[in-house]
Scaffold this motif. Structure first.
Motif, PDB file in Angstrom:
ATOM      1  N   PHE A   1       0.890  -1.087  -0.150  1.00 56.25           N
ATOM      2  CA  PHE A   1       0.014   0.005   0.025  1.00 56.25           C
ATOM      3  C   PHE A   1       0.929   1.222  -0.118  1.00 56.25           C
ATOM      4  N   SER A   2       0.471   2.323  -0.777  1.00 57.03           N
ATOM      5  CA  SER A   2       1.562   3.431  -0.645  1.00 57.03           C
ATOM      6  C   SER A   2       0.666   4.809  -0.905  1.00 57.03           C
ATOM      7  N   THR A   3       0.850   5.798  -0.115  1.00 54.42           N
ATOM      8  CA  THR A   3       0.401   7.104  -0.236  1.00 54.42           C
ATOM      9  C   THR A   3       1.440   8.096  -0.664  1.00 54.42           C
ATOM     10  N   LEU A   4       2.764   7.603  -0.995  1.00 51.33           N
ATOM     11  CA  LEU A   4       3.831   8.395  -1.452  1.00 51.33           C
ATOM     12  C   LEU A   4       3.361   8.942  -2.981  1.00 51.33           C
ATOM     13  N   ASP A   5       3.855  10.373  -3.193  1.00 50.69           N
ATOM     14  CA  ASP A   5       3.370  11.152  -4.145  1.00 50.69           C
ATOM     15  C   ASP A   5       4.761  10.999  -5.036  1.00 50.69           C
ATOM     16  N   VAL A   6       4.992   9.683  -5.426  1.00 47.97           N
ATOM     17  CA  VAL A   6       6.403   9.706  -6.144  1.00 47.97           C
ATOM     18  C   VAL A   6       6.048   8.377  -7.274  1.00 47.97           C
ATOM     19  N   GLY A   7       7.105   8.212  -8.175  1.00 53.00           N
ATOM     20  CA  GLY A   7       6.961   7.150  -9.026  1.00 53.00           C
ATOM     21  C   GLY A   7       7.080   5.844  -8.438  1.00 53.00           C
ATOM     22  N   ILE A   8       6.572   4.767  -9.342  1.00 52.93           N
ATOM     23  CA  ILE A   8       6.838   3.540  -8.944  1.00 52.93           C
ATOM     24  C   ILE A   8       8.209   3.065  -8.400  1.00 52.93           C
ATOM     25  N   GLN A   9       9.349   3.646  -9.253  1.00 51.24           N
ATOM     26  CA  GLN A   9      10.651   2.905  -8.741  1.00 51.24           C
ATOM     27  C   GLN A   9      11.015   3.582  -7.364  1.00 51.24           C
ATOM     28  N   GLU A  10      10.577   4.846  -7.226  1.00 48.02           N
ATOM     29  CA  GLU A  10      10.874   5.410  -5.892  1.00 48.02           C
ATOM     30  C   GLU A  10      10.202   4.537  -4.682  1.00 48.02           C
TER      31      GLU A  10
END
Length: 177
Positions: free
Chosen positions: A136-145
């Protein structure tokens, strides 16, 4: 464990301990770019707190976790487990990331009691097949990050397991300092 609890070291679930650390960091005025943690810390109540407090996170999801996902052409979102979602998007329907050697599919889902967030279905090579894990992710970055953050955490976990096994710490019977 509760048996080892004391006034100095009170018993807390992994999620409670994680939240306590997040609050301590924020209370002391430090900027928190995000939190990366494994599924024993990822109870819905703790994910909801992070989500409500706008603390970005990456958390490994349990494969039996139910999520709602909207498929094209459907009016109502479908509720599926992460495992069932993985069956909808096998490695052949995911993008290959050579840097990691993983197949990944990113989807927007709704998690009950939390809200909308991304789930990344990650297919890791495993002997003659692939093994599914999900983040699960809420980071506002690309998939690789997101994958790089998770991989850094996972590499530490693997080293910890190796040291624990080789030093015999998993069999340590010491119950006091």
């Amino acid at each position: 464990t509760q048996n080892m609890s004391s006034e100095v070291y009170t018993y807390r679930t992994p999620g409670e301990a994680m939240w306590e650390i997040v609050e301590a960091i924020r209370k002391n005025g430090y900027s928190l770019a995000g939190v990366v943690f494994d599924n024993q810390f990822a109870g819905k109540a703790h994910l909801a707190k992070l989500y409500q407090q706008n603390v970005p996170f990456v958390a490994r999801a349990r494969l039996n976790q139910k999520v709602k996902v909207g498929f094209e052409g459907e009016e109502q979102p479908t509720q599926l487990s992460i495992r069932e979602l993985g069956q909808q998007y096998p490695p052949g329907k995911a993008r290959y990331y050579k840097r990691f050697g993983w197949y990944v599919k990113r989807l927007e889902i709704t998690l009950a009691d939390v809200g909308q967030l991304d789930v990344m279905l990650i297919w890791l090579p495993d002997k003659e097949s692939f093994k599914l894990i999900a983040l699960f992710s809420t980071l506002d970055v690309g998939i690789q990050e997101v994958l790089a953050a998770w991989k850094a955490r996972w590499d530490l976990e693997r080293v910890h397991r190796l040291l624990k096994q080789n030093l015999g710490l998993s069999k340590c019977l010491s119950r006091s300092y």
